[in-house]
Design an enzyme around this catalytic site. Structure first.
Site, PDB file in Angstrom:
ATOM      1  N   ASP A  93      36.940  74.913  50.921  1.00 25.39           N
ATOM      2  CA  ASP A  93      36.648  74.485  49.565  1.00 25.39           C
ATOM      3  C   ASP A  93      35.858  73.183  49.635  1.00 25.39           C
ATOM      4  O   ASP A  93      35.653  72.615  50.689  1.00 25.39           O
ATOM      5  CB  ASP A  93      37.931  74.333  48.747  1.00 25.39           C
ATOM      6  CG  ASP A  93      38.780  73.151  49.190  1.00 25.39           C
ATOM      7  OD1 ASP A  93      38.349  72.417  50.101  1.00 25.39           O
ATOM      8  OD2 ASP A  93      39.866  72.963  48.626  1.00 25.39           O
ATOM      9  N   ASP A 266      42.358  83.922  46.854  1.00 28.44           N
ATOM     10  CA  ASP A 266      43.217  83.067  47.684  1.00 28.44           C
ATOM     11  C   ASP A 266      44.310  82.493  46.807  1.00 28.44           C
ATOM     12  O   ASP A 266      44.140  82.344  45.600  1.00 28.44           O
ATOM     13  CB  ASP A 266      42.419  81.921  48.317  1.00 28.44           C
ATOM     14  CG  ASP A 266      42.216  80.775  47.328  1.00 28.44           C
ATOM     15  OD1 ASP A 266      42.941  79.758  47.433  1.00 28.44           O
ATOM     16  OD2 ASP A 266      41.348  80.886  46.446  1.00 28.44           O
ATOM     17  N   CYS A 306      59.264  97.766  53.220  1.00 26.68           N
ATOM     18  CA  CYS A 306      58.364  96.859  53.938  1.00 26.68           C
ATOM     19  C   CYS A 306      58.463  97.096  55.444  1.00 26.68           C
ATOM     20  O   CYS A 306      59.547  97.336  55.978  1.00 26.68           O
ATOM     21  CB  CYS A 306      58.708  95.408  53.603  1.00 26.68           C
ATOM     22  SG  CYS A 306      57.677  94.193  54.462  1.00 26.68           S
ATOM     23  N   CYS A 308      57.145  94.748  57.726  1.00 18.99           N
ATOM     24  CA  CYS A 308      56.839  93.500  58.416  1.00 18.99           C
ATOM     25  C   CYS A 308      57.876  93.217  59.509  1.00 18.99           C
ATOM     26  O   CYS A 308      58.937  93.843  59.567  1.00 18.99           O
ATOM     27  CB  CYS A 308      56.778  92.333  57.424  1.00 18.99           C
ATOM     28  SG  CYS A 308      58.395  91.710  56.891  1.00 18.99           S
ATOM     29  N   CYS A 311      61.408  92.449  58.090  1.00 20.60           N
ATOM     30  CA  CYS A 311      62.154  93.590  57.549  1.00 20.60           C
ATOM     31  C   CYS A 311      62.482  94.627  58.608  1.00 20.60           C
ATOM     32  O   CYS A 311      63.448  95.381  58.461  1.00 20.60           O
ATOM     33  CB  CYS A 311      61.375  94.214  56.391  1.00 20.60           C
ATOM     34  SG  CYS A 311      61.337  93.156  54.914  1.00 20.60           S
ATOM     35  N   HIS A 337      56.867  87.707  55.899  1.00 29.16           N
ATOM     36  CA  HIS A 337      57.122  88.782  54.943  1.00 29.16           C
ATOM     37  C   HIS A 337      56.178  88.700  53.747  1.00 29.16           C
ATOM     38  O   HIS A 337      55.569  89.709  53.350  1.00 29.16           O
ATOM     39  CB  HIS A 337      58.574  88.731  54.473  1.00 29.16           C
ATOM     40  CG  HIS A 337      58.868  89.662  53.338  1.00 29.16           C
ATOM     41  ND1 HIS A 337      59.115  91.008  53.517  1.00 29.16           N
ATOM     42  CD2 HIS A 337      58.924  89.443  51.988  1.00 29.16           C
ATOM     43  CE1 HIS A 337      59.309  91.580  52.337  1.00 29.16           C
ATOM     44  NE2 HIS A 337      59.208  90.649  51.399  1.00 29.16           N
TER      45      HIS A 337
END
Length: 366
Positions: A93, A266, A306, A308, A311, A337
């Site tokens: 930015d 974002d 999930c 991930c 999980c 996660h």
């Protein structure tokens, strides 16, 4: 400026689109979610973990990196990529949002802003020339033009005055040199006023940036007003250049943004909420993972849908335990996660655009 974006497909039922954005550090498939790495790190995450999650591009913050450790030091390291060992695209930015968020510490001038450092009070000047110079030193793939973000609420007169500043600074930014391969995006401002947003689009397109961002959203306005800002801008931006909605947002807002023609998003939400013990679940909701009701849930992960690392390996009871005793691993697991949720959401959205089912799936895709 040359377009590095290729439009692959546009939905027949909305403005959703698939594309490819080429950068010196890789080609980005859009729509894309970009994890925020304010100080040259995505909080609680190692670069290899971001790669495993499928992150294509991350962000860096010009203002904060200028203050610490300093852009000159990062330049000596060869830029942000080798400094933080991230070999994929980076967007930085411009520092313009800090003009907004740190307003008590600033003094506006025609060519930029005089800041008092939020760290030690030392004074420095940041304007379009300085911002682009810092981003050259950081050597990010995508550089943002320096702008001013209007607060909410504000009057039409104040928003118009602010837009004049943004347009002047955009022109100054556009005329600064870049490193080979760097791209620059202009930022559309105008607050919640249709005529100002439309004017911003017209003037920014004349400056011929590599891409365009919609700024000044998610600053306290109603969600409906955020959607209006997209509707008043995205369809009128060049079709062959990427569109970026800055600082947004919730899963639902991202989905609605995609339908309105946005390519890039974002938000600090997945990492910030993880640090506060909150986990995103399929359906787009989030829950407090340290809730008492999870104390004895030993046979179920945070989200059974999930896949991930968290999980796949740990129960709700274990994650709750870590959070309640302030173990760092609890925050790390929630961060993994939550980022997995946002990045996999973008994969589902891209797949739905590709097979023409995005609109039919509706909120079930969340």
């Amino acid at each position: 400026m040359i377009s590095h974006y290729t439009l692959l497909k546009k939905s027949a039922k909305s403005n959703a689109r698939l594309g490819l954005l080429e950068t010196p550090h890789g080609t980005i498939r859009t729509p894309v979610f970009m994890p925020v790495g304010t100080r040259a790190t995505v909080k609680a995450m190692a670069p290899y973990e971001l790669e495993e999650l499928g992150a294509q591009i991350i962000l860096g913050n010009t203002y904060h990196l200028f203050l610490r450790p300093g852009d000159e030091l990062i330049a000596k390291a060869g830029g942000l990529h080798p400094f933080e060992n991230w070999q994929h695209p980076i967007l930085t930015d411009s520092g313009g949002f800090q003009v907004f968020s740190l307003s008590p510490l600033r003094k506006m001038k025609p060519d930029g802003v005089e800041f008092a450092s939020h760290i030690d009070g030392s004074r420095f000047f940041l304007g379009p020339k300085e911002s682009i110079k810092i981003q050259r030193n950081l050597n990010s793939d995508i550089v943002m033009a320096f702008d001013e973000c209007t607060p909410y609420p504000c009057t039409h007169e104040a928003a118009e005055k602010s837009l004049e500043i943004t347009l002047r600074w955009a022109d100054m930014s556009r005329n600064q040199p870049l490193n080979d391969g760097q791209q620059m995006f202009g930022i559309i401002q105008g607050s919640v006023f249709k005529d100002l947003r439309e004017r911003a689009v017209q003037e920014m397109v004349k400056l011929d940036f590599n891409g365009y961002a919609i700024g000044g959203v998610s600053v306290g306005e109603k969600e409906e007003e955020m959607f209006h800002a997209m509707e008043w801008t995205a369809p009128y931006l060049p079709e062959d250049k990427p569109r970026y909605l800055m600082g947004v947002g919730t899963p639902k807002q991202i989905l609605e943004g995609v339908k309105r023609g946005i390519d890039m998003f974002d938000c600090v939400m997945p990492t910030r909420l993880a640090r506060h013990g909150s986990a995103f679940l399929r359906g787009g909701t989030n829950v407090q993972a340290k809730a008492a009701r999870y104390r004895e849930v030993l046979d179920e992960p945070l989200d059974p849908r999930c896949s991930c690392y968290c999980c796949r390996n740990f129960s709700k009871a274990y994650v709750r335990h870590l959070l309640n005793v302030d173990e760092i691993l609890g925050i790390r697991l929630l961060t993994i996660h939550n980022l997995h949720y946002f990045l996999s959401l973008m994969e589902r959205i891209c797949g739905a655009i590709a097979d023409g089912t995005l609109e039919e799936q509706g909120d079930s895709i969340l």
